[in-house]
Write an enzyme that holds these catalytic residues in place. Structure first.
Site, PDB file in Angstrom:
ATOM      1  N   GLY A  88       9.188  -7.295  -0.366  1.00 22.99           N
ATOM      2  CA  GLY A  88       8.508  -6.012  -0.234  1.00 22.99           C
ATOM      3  C   GLY A  88       9.466  -4.832  -0.246  1.00 22.99           C
ATOM      4  O   GLY A  88       9.759  -4.256  -1.299  1.00 22.99           O
ATOM      5  N   ARG A  89       9.963  -4.473   0.957  1.00 24.85           N
ATOM      6  CA  ARG A  89      10.739  -3.232   1.093  1.00 24.85           C
ATOM      7  C   ARG A  89      11.944  -3.133   0.151  1.00 24.85           C
ATOM      8  O   ARG A  89      12.198  -2.040  -0.379  1.00 24.85           O
ATOM      9  CB  ARG A  89      11.131  -3.041   2.558  1.00 24.85           C
ATOM     10  CG  ARG A  89       9.916  -2.718   3.445  1.00 24.85           C
ATOM     11  CD  ARG A  89      10.189  -2.973   4.896  1.00 24.85           C
ATOM     12  NE  ARG A  89      10.455  -4.401   5.141  1.00 24.85           N
ATOM     13  CZ  ARG A  89      10.920  -4.900   6.274  1.00 24.85           C
ATOM     14  NH1 ARG A  89      11.192  -4.083   7.278  1.00 24.85           N
ATOM     15  NH2 ARG A  89      11.100  -6.197   6.412  1.00 24.85           N
ATOM     16  N   ASN A 138      -2.723  -5.578  13.094  1.00 29.77           N
ATOM     17  CA  ASN A 138      -4.092  -5.068  13.200  1.00 29.77           C
ATOM     18  C   ASN A 138      -4.901  -5.771  14.290  1.00 29.77           C
ATOM     19  O   ASN A 138      -6.062  -6.124  14.094  1.00 29.77           O
ATOM     20  CB  ASN A 138      -4.817  -5.146  11.848  1.00 29.77           C
ATOM     21  CG  ASN A 138      -4.438  -4.007  10.923  1.00 29.77           C
ATOM     22  OD1 ASN A 138      -4.200  -2.896  11.373  1.00 29.77           O
ATOM     23  ND2 ASN A 138      -4.365  -4.290   9.621  1.00 29.77           N
ATOM     24  N   THR A 166       0.847  -1.190   0.000  1.00 29.14           N
ATOM     25  CA  THR A 166       0.000   0.000   0.000  1.00 29.14           C
ATOM     26  C   THR A 166       0.880   1.235   0.000  1.00 29.14           C
ATOM     27  O   THR A 166       1.792   1.348   0.823  1.00 29.14           O
ATOM     28  CB  THR A 166      -0.902  -0.046   1.255  1.00 29.14           C
ATOM     29  OG1 THR A 166      -1.824  -1.122   1.080  1.00 29.14           O
ATOM     30  CG2 THR A 166      -1.650   1.250   1.465  1.00 29.14           C
ATOM     31  N   HIS A 205      -6.663 -10.802  -0.516  1.00 25.38           N
ATOM     32  CA  HIS A 205      -5.906 -10.450   0.699  1.00 25.38           C
ATOM     33  C   HIS A 205      -6.647 -11.001   1.911  1.00 25.38           C
ATOM     34  O   HIS A 205      -7.558 -10.373   2.431  1.00 25.38           O
ATOM     35  CB  HIS A 205      -5.770  -8.937   0.790  1.00 25.38           C
ATOM     36  CG  HIS A 205      -4.766  -8.484   1.796  1.00 25.38           C
ATOM     37  ND1 HIS A 205      -4.084  -9.352   2.629  1.00 25.38           N
ATOM     38  CD2 HIS A 205      -4.311  -7.237   2.112  1.00 25.38           C
ATOM     39  CE1 HIS A 205      -3.261  -8.645   3.398  1.00 25.38           C
ATOM     40  NE2 HIS A 205      -3.383  -7.369   3.116  1.00 25.38           N
ATOM     41  N   TYR A 212      -7.305  -7.897   7.729  1.00 19.63           N
ATOM     42  CA  TYR A 212      -8.375  -7.291   6.929  1.00 19.63           C
ATOM     43  C   TYR A 212      -9.585  -8.228   6.849  1.00 19.63           C
ATOM     44  O   TYR A 212      -9.583  -9.301   7.457  1.00 19.63           O
ATOM     45  CB  TYR A 212      -7.828  -6.858   5.561  1.00 19.63           C
ATOM     46  CG  TYR A 212      -6.741  -5.828   5.776  1.00 19.63           C
ATOM     47  CD1 TYR A 212      -7.072  -4.548   6.248  1.00 19.63           C
ATOM     48  CD2 TYR A 212      -5.393  -6.146   5.620  1.00 19.63           C
ATOM     49  CE1 TYR A 212      -6.077  -3.614   6.535  1.00 19.63           C
ATOM     50  CE2 TYR A 212      -4.398  -5.209   5.906  1.00 19.63           C
ATOM     51  CZ  TYR A 212      -4.745  -3.950   6.359  1.00 19.63           C
ATOM     52  OH  TYR A 212      -3.769  -3.036   6.667  1.00 19.63           O
ATOM     53  N   ASN A 272      -3.144 -10.251   7.424  1.00 21.90           N
ATOM     54  CA  ASN A 272      -2.862  -8.946   8.047  1.00 21.90           C
ATOM     55  C   ASN A 272      -4.059  -8.224   8.658  1.00 21.90           C
ATOM     56  O   ASN A 272      -4.093  -6.991   8.708  1.00 21.90           O
ATOM     57  CB  ASN A 272      -2.177  -8.013   7.050  1.00 21.90           C
ATOM     58  CG  ASN A 272      -0.878  -8.594   6.519  1.00 21.90           C
ATOM     59  OD1 ASN A 272      -0.400  -9.605   7.031  1.00 21.90           O
ATOM     60  ND2 ASN A 272      -0.294  -7.981   5.502  1.00 21.90           N
TER      61      ASN A 272
HETATM   62  C1  LIG Z   1       4.793   0.213   2.848  1.00 14.81           C
HETATM   63  C2  LIG Z   1       4.217  -1.182   2.984  1.00 14.81           C
HETATM   64  C3  LIG Z   1       2.915  -1.422   2.587  1.00 14.81           C
HETATM   65  C4  LIG Z   1       2.379  -2.718   2.645  1.00 14.81           C
HETATM   66  N1  LIG Z   1       1.107  -2.938   2.167  1.00 14.81           N
HETATM   67  C5  LIG Z   1       0.648  -4.209   2.048  1.00 14.81           C
HETATM   68  C6  LIG Z   1      -0.565  -4.483   1.356  1.00 14.81           C
HETATM   69  O1  LIG Z   1      -1.239  -3.599   0.794  1.00 14.81           O
HETATM   70  N2  LIG Z   1      -0.961  -5.780   1.288  1.00 14.81           N
HETATM   71  C7  LIG Z   1      -0.247  -6.793   1.860  1.00 14.81           C
HETATM   72  O2  LIG Z   1      -0.645  -7.954   1.758  1.00 14.81           O
HETATM   73  N3  LIG Z   1       0.921  -6.564   2.498  1.00 14.81           N
HETATM   74  C8  LIG Z   1       1.394  -5.301   2.588  1.00 14.81           C
HETATM   75  N4  LIG Z   1       2.628  -5.080   3.158  1.00 14.81           N
HETATM   76  C9  LIG Z   1       3.439  -6.209   3.614  1.00 14.81           C
HETATM   77  C10 LIG Z   1       4.431  -6.655   2.521  1.00 14.81           C
HETATM   78  O3  LIG Z   1       3.734  -7.245   1.435  1.00 14.81           O
HETATM   79  C11 LIG Z   1       5.461  -7.673   3.047  1.00 14.81           C
HETATM   80  O4  LIG Z   1       4.779  -8.778   3.565  1.00 14.81           O
HETATM   81  C12 LIG Z   1       6.343  -7.080   4.128  1.00 14.81           C
HETATM   82  O5  LIG Z   1       6.894  -5.836   3.706  1.00 14.81           O
HETATM   83  C13 LIG Z   1       7.482  -8.020   4.511  1.00 14.81           C
HETATM   84  O6  LIG Z   1       8.296  -8.289   3.409  1.00 14.81           O
HETATM   85  P1  LIG Z   1       9.751  -7.577   3.255  1.00 14.81           P
HETATM   86  O7  LIG Z   1      10.547  -7.971   4.492  1.00 14.81           O
HETATM   87  O8  LIG Z   1      10.323  -8.166   2.008  1.00 14.81           O
HETATM   88  O9  LIG Z   1       9.510  -6.107   3.192  1.00 14.81           O
HETATM   89  C14 LIG Z   1       3.155  -3.775   3.147  1.00 14.81           C
HETATM   90  C15 LIG Z   1       4.473  -3.526   3.579  1.00 14.81           C
HETATM   91  C16 LIG Z   1       5.004  -2.255   3.478  1.00 14.81           C
HETATM   92  C17 LIG Z   1       6.440  -2.017   3.882  1.00 14.81           C
END
Ligand SMILES: Cc1cc2nc3c(=O)[nH]c(=O)nc-3n(C[C@H](O)[C@H](O)[C@H](O)COP(=O)(O)O)c2cc1C
Length: 359
Positions: free
Chosen positions: A316-317, A234, A25, A174, A179, A177
């Site tokens: 993700g990040r 959440n 997001t 989804h 939702y 987390n």
């Molecule tokens: C800025 C941000 C927004 C995220 N938004 C979502 C989302 O919309 N849907 C979702 O399933 N996970 C969301 N996540 C979780 C990521 O998909 C991922 O699971 C999480 O960042 C861990 O992975 P990483 O260590 O590679 O960053 C979000 C994470 C971050 C950092």
């Protein structure tokens, strides 16, 4: 020979590598409509094997956060169409994540006439951000009636059909987390006494009916699902019976045959550890593609693929901060660090301005 950077098939697609961009997001969708700035962001990252978009609402009722996109209006479909075209032109693949926020919402973030729906009248602890008034306590959501359950499933189906019309290769439900879909699974948020609450067979019903309905509409090759067993985000506390509840979900999903299950692990973000045993359970019970995510670097990604723990790795990040992540990991180049302060702020800063490697 690396597995991570080699081609693979997923449903009807050929992915150019085993690296998936995890859904994130980013709150840049002014008026909930995908725009050119988002197009630039996704196009910059099109070398991922598969991009899973940010959480996108199937309904006005599901828009819990400010400036998140939807896929229920013609303008939203049109906006996404430009983005999928741009990613496909670059040889990328793209799934849309359908996120209905349920109780993780605020009336200040919802359009006129929308309702904040959830399985039961249980407010989440803490506060959430609103553009209008800053941080506000989570309100008590409205309990979904039997008719609300049916109409919400219809909204997911319509949204999935809209996603296909917008050029997506498929959708990810989804169900992680905290939702709406997970709110039905978990006993702290689901206090219902009808067929959708109580036993795990009942708590899983809404999720499984949604998966089935969406598969019937667009095909099993185009439907994935994200789950967060042992996730606590959440206000979703751990409870006895979590492992067996999720084993049940793995078995039932195996019967429905979505193209993939995508597991969340936020232990790298300070959340409690997700036991390896639950990942092993999913690997054993589910015959389709398994995606693992959370805290991966190139080395660990390759090692888990080699060990056969999963079929794809979602990141993700690192993708957020490195449009050319695949190239950087492949060549062992330095990576940009993500800037948390601009994760959810409007505009280009911390969104489309992360540098790529100089050639
Ligand atoms: C800025 C941000 C927004 C995220 N938004 C979502 C989302 O919309 N849907 C979702 O399933 N996970 C969301 N996540 C979780 C990521 O998909 C991922 O699971 C999480 O960042 C861990 O992975 P990483 O260590 O590679 O960053 C979000 C994470 C971050 C950092």
């Amino acid at each position: 020979m690396s597995i991570l950077y080699s081609k693979t098939d997923l449903g009807l697609m050929t992915l150019r590598n085993h690296l998936v961009m995890a859904p994130m997001t980013r709150n840049r969708a002014t008026d909930n409509i995908p725009n050119d700035l988002m197009l630039t962001y996704y196009k910059q990252r099109s070398t991922a094997g598969l991009i899973i978009t940010e959480g996108t609402s199937p309904s006005p009722n599901g828009l819990g956060y400010p400036r998140i996109p939807g896929i229920f209006s013609p303008a939203q479909v049109e906006g996404w169409r430009h983005i999928t075209d741009a990613v496909h032109d670059d040889g990328g693949n793209m799934f849309l994540q359908l996120m209905h926020c349920g109780r993780i919402a605020h009336s200040l973030n919802l359009p006129a006439g929308a309702s904040m729906l959830a399985p039961s009248a249980v407010a989440a602890a803490g506060e959430m951000y609103t553009d209008a008034e800053g941080m506000m306590p989570h309100p008590v959501p409205q309990v979904m009636t039997g008719e609300d359950i049916k109409s919400t499933i219809r909204e997911f189906v319509q949204a999935a059909e809209n996603a296909v019309a917008a050029g997506f290769d498929g959708i990810e439900l989804h169900s992680a987390n905290g939702y709406l879909l997970e709110q039905f699974i978990r006993p702290n948020t689901n206090l219902r006494t009808d067929d959708y609450g109580g036993t795990i067979e009942n708590r899983a019903r809404f999720v499984l009916e949604t998966v089935e309905a969406v598969i019937n509409a667009i095909g099993k090759e185009k439907v994935g699902i994200r789950l967060s067993p042992f996730g606590v985000f959440n206000d979703m506390p751990l409870y006895d019976g979590m492992a067996s509840d999720y084993k049940y979900l793995a078995e039932q999903l195996n019967n429905l045959e979505p193209v993939y299950i995508h597991l969340v692990d936020h232990s790298g973000m300070g959340a409690p550890p997700v036991p390896d045993s639950i990942k092993v359970t999913f690997r054993r019970e589910f015959e389709g593609t398994l995606i693992l995510s959370g805290g991966y670097d190139a080395e660990r990604a390759e090692a888990d693929l080699v060990a056969g723990k999963c079929d794809l790795i979602a990141v993700g990040r690192p993708f957020l901060a490195n449009p050319d992540l695949v190239e950087r990991w492949k060549t062992g180049a330095n990576v940009n660090e993500p800037d948390m302060d601009t994760f959810y702020t409007p505009g280009t800063k911390g969104y489309t301005d992360y540098p790529i490697l100089e050639k």
